[in-house]
Design an enzyme around this catalytic site. Sequence first.
Site, PDB file in Angstrom:
ATOM      1  N   GLU A 157      -5.245 -12.350   1.617  1.00 11.25           N
ATOM      2  CA  GLU A 157      -4.195 -13.041   2.379  1.00 11.25           C
ATOM      3  C   GLU A 157      -4.153 -14.553   2.175  1.00 11.25           C
ATOM      4  O   GLU A 157      -4.237 -15.318   3.130  1.00 11.25           O
ATOM      5  CB  GLU A 157      -4.351 -12.725   3.871  1.00 11.25           C
ATOM      6  N   ASP A 207      -3.180  -8.571  -0.292  1.00  9.88           N
ATOM      7  CA  ASP A 207      -2.307  -9.274   0.674  1.00  9.88           C
ATOM      8  C   ASP A 207      -1.313  -8.308   1.315  1.00  9.88           C
ATOM      9  O   ASP A 207      -1.088  -7.208   0.818  1.00  9.88           O
ATOM     10  CB  ASP A 207      -1.554 -10.417  -0.019  1.00  9.88           C
ATOM     11  N   GLU A 275      -4.177  -0.819   2.574  1.00 16.02           N
ATOM     12  CA  GLU A 275      -4.278  -0.752   4.041  1.00 16.02           C
ATOM     13  C   GLU A 275      -3.024  -0.121   4.633  1.00 16.02           C
ATOM     14  O   GLU A 275      -2.375  -0.687   5.518  1.00 16.02           O
ATOM     15  CB  GLU A 275      -4.469  -2.159   4.627  1.00 16.02           C
TER      16      GLU A 275
HETATM   17  C1  XIL Z   1      -8.331  -5.669  11.084  1.00 16.93           C
HETATM   18  C2  XIL Z   1      -9.205  -4.607  11.729  1.00 16.93           C
HETATM   19  O1  XIL Z   1      -8.562  -3.355  11.599  1.00 16.93           O
HETATM   20  C3  XIL Z   1      -9.432  -4.944  13.174  1.00 16.93           C
HETATM   21  O2  XIL Z   1     -10.397  -4.045  13.743  1.00 16.93           O
HETATM   22  C4  XIL Z   1      -9.954  -6.370  13.328  1.00 16.93           C
HETATM   23  O3  XIL Z   1     -10.034  -6.714  14.687  1.00 16.93           O
HETATM   24  C5  XIL Z   1      -9.029  -7.346  12.615  1.00 16.93           C
HETATM   25  O4  XIL Z   1      -8.877  -6.953  11.264  1.00 16.93           O
HETATM   26  N1  XIL Z   1      -5.504  -7.145   7.063  1.00 16.93           N
HETATM   27  C6  XIL Z   1      -6.790  -6.962   6.640  1.00 16.93           C
HETATM   28  C7  XIL Z   1      -7.750  -6.214   7.499  1.00 16.93           C
HETATM   29  O5  XIL Z   1      -7.102  -7.323   5.498  1.00 16.93           O
HETATM   30  O6  XIL Z   1      -9.052  -6.683   7.333  1.00 16.93           O
HETATM   31  C8  XIL Z   1      -7.374  -6.275   8.951  1.00 16.93           C
HETATM   32  O7  XIL Z   1      -8.247  -5.430   9.689  1.00 16.93           O
HETATM   33  C9  XIL Z   1      -5.930  -5.871   9.120  1.00 16.93           C
HETATM   34  C10 XIL Z   1      -5.016  -6.794   8.378  1.00 16.93           C
END
Ligand code: XIL
Length: 558
Positions: A157, A207, A275
């Site tokens: 990110e 990202d 994700e």
């Molecule tokens: C999130 C987790 O799912 C949560 O448990 C934590 O509180 C915050 O992070 N992008 C990412 C992930 O790269 O690491 C994030 O994960 C969600 C957004």
Amino acid sequence: MRKRVFFGAVATAVAAFCVFFMFRFNLNGKNRPLKTVYKDYFLVGNILSPDMDKSRKFDFTAEQFNVITAENAMKPEALQKEKGVFTFEKADSLVNAVLDSGMVMHGHTLVWRQQTPQWMNFEGISREEAIENLTTHIRSVAGHFKGRVISWDVVNEAVSDNPQNPEDWRGSLSESPWLKAIGPQYIEIAFLAAREADGEARLYYNDYNLDNPKKARAVAAMAAELNEKNPNAGGRPLIDGVGMQGHYRLGTSPENVEKSINLFKSLNIEISVSELDVQAGADGKISESQLAEQGLLYAQLFDVYKKHAPAITRVTFWGLDDGSSWRRDSSPTLFNKDLTPKPAFFAVLDSEKYIKENNVSTLKEVKETQALYGTPAMNAKDVDPLWGESPEIPVNQYLMAWQGAQGTARALWDEKYLYVLITVSNAALNKDAQAPHEHDSVEVFLDEKNDKKSYFEADDRQFRVNFAGEASFNPEEAGAMFESAAWSYENAYTVVMKIPFKFISPKSGTSVGFDAQVNGASKTGGRESVAVWNDLSGESYQNTSGYGVLNLIKRAER
Ligand code: XIL
């Protein structure tokens, strides 16, 4: 009596156990697990936390998936909260359990602006010390897990949303302590250190919102330049791949996702969907039609992923079930909290079948309304009574959790212009934020041809006017020949817009794609609410497929 209670409890437990096994049998007997369905395409993954080893969810995950990302356990604050003190125990236990069960592990994440201890890059740190902290962390962590992870998200990110000039990727980086302390070079430094520490692991830039074409172009420009500069970093180009996180919602356009995949493919780098989740509904509730629509988007995405499978290494979901998801309020995963499958699971299992059985047009409800013929006075002291001819258009469906300002719109038209009046109530009347969409302001979205595309074309424009009468446009050229006026009162304001038709010569009976939005600022500045008429996608600024329809008519035909 006690005995009876005891036997009752035992019977319930046995029944629950049977239902669970029947259900598992159903998933794995009738339906093959996802990892088997996709074995010739790409790895399919999910996330886990260390406290889940040996749990039912762990086993369930291992049945369906073949690659794991640690949800939080391998982030900088989890591994080196204090300088020089590495805490690998929990992550190690997770990684070992994952490997023991036959799955593989993806590492997430070495460098990020969030979940990173302040000592690494505090305000005022020298560039040298920040580089030292960055590279020490990367070398230690990537070195520690060497041989046990197949890939790493090296930098997470780093690029801003919707950058103005994406080819200038340095200028497109988002503010972060690492950028402040080191400058744009932190990205290259991080990748070089990771390659040195673990030459086998595939190295990713990761990202979100990479379905936004501008953000994707900035990432592509960065990867292309760094790979051109380092074509032989440990035997191959520096950046192996791009992770498209894929935190999507119902309005996400699979076509935009596919365009970005094509862009990254053109750089000869691999892609992972890292994700994936799809938000739908609110407050933990999701309606039947939202469940079906969510399934449809998952199916459309997997159609795209399968089509580009040779370029895609891995598709990882961010969360096993709606009960444990980081966005549990908007039910984004494939499974209910009791691990029963949602329509989305069957959509992923067999996307072609799902799409055939769930026709898009029957799912999306598009609102329609009318604009009556007439030319209202602009800039008059009072609002022209002519507006009363047209029906009210309520702008009161909230996109964000906060229920702030909302409004009512009306529209009129003549051969040259579309006129829109919007009256807003419950507004803080604040315009302190830098970005105009964060002011108390109203927006009109117009798709003149009403051809509902998943991206903006020349006939698609967005007009914004704040309570003080300041206008802004997307694209900027949309401001030509546009006029507006605004009146503000206590906690309320009214805006009139005069929008020139550019691509059509409207007649009675013409339909245009139309939406209206009210941005609500908080008292202290910054947007806290968004209300719309029809398009709940949150993507109206780049995707016209969710707009409502405005029918232009003359009075006699009403
Ligand atoms: C999130 C987790 O799912 C949560 O448990 C934590 O509180 C915050 O992070 N992008 C990412 C992930 O790269 O690491 C994030 O994960 C969600 C957004």
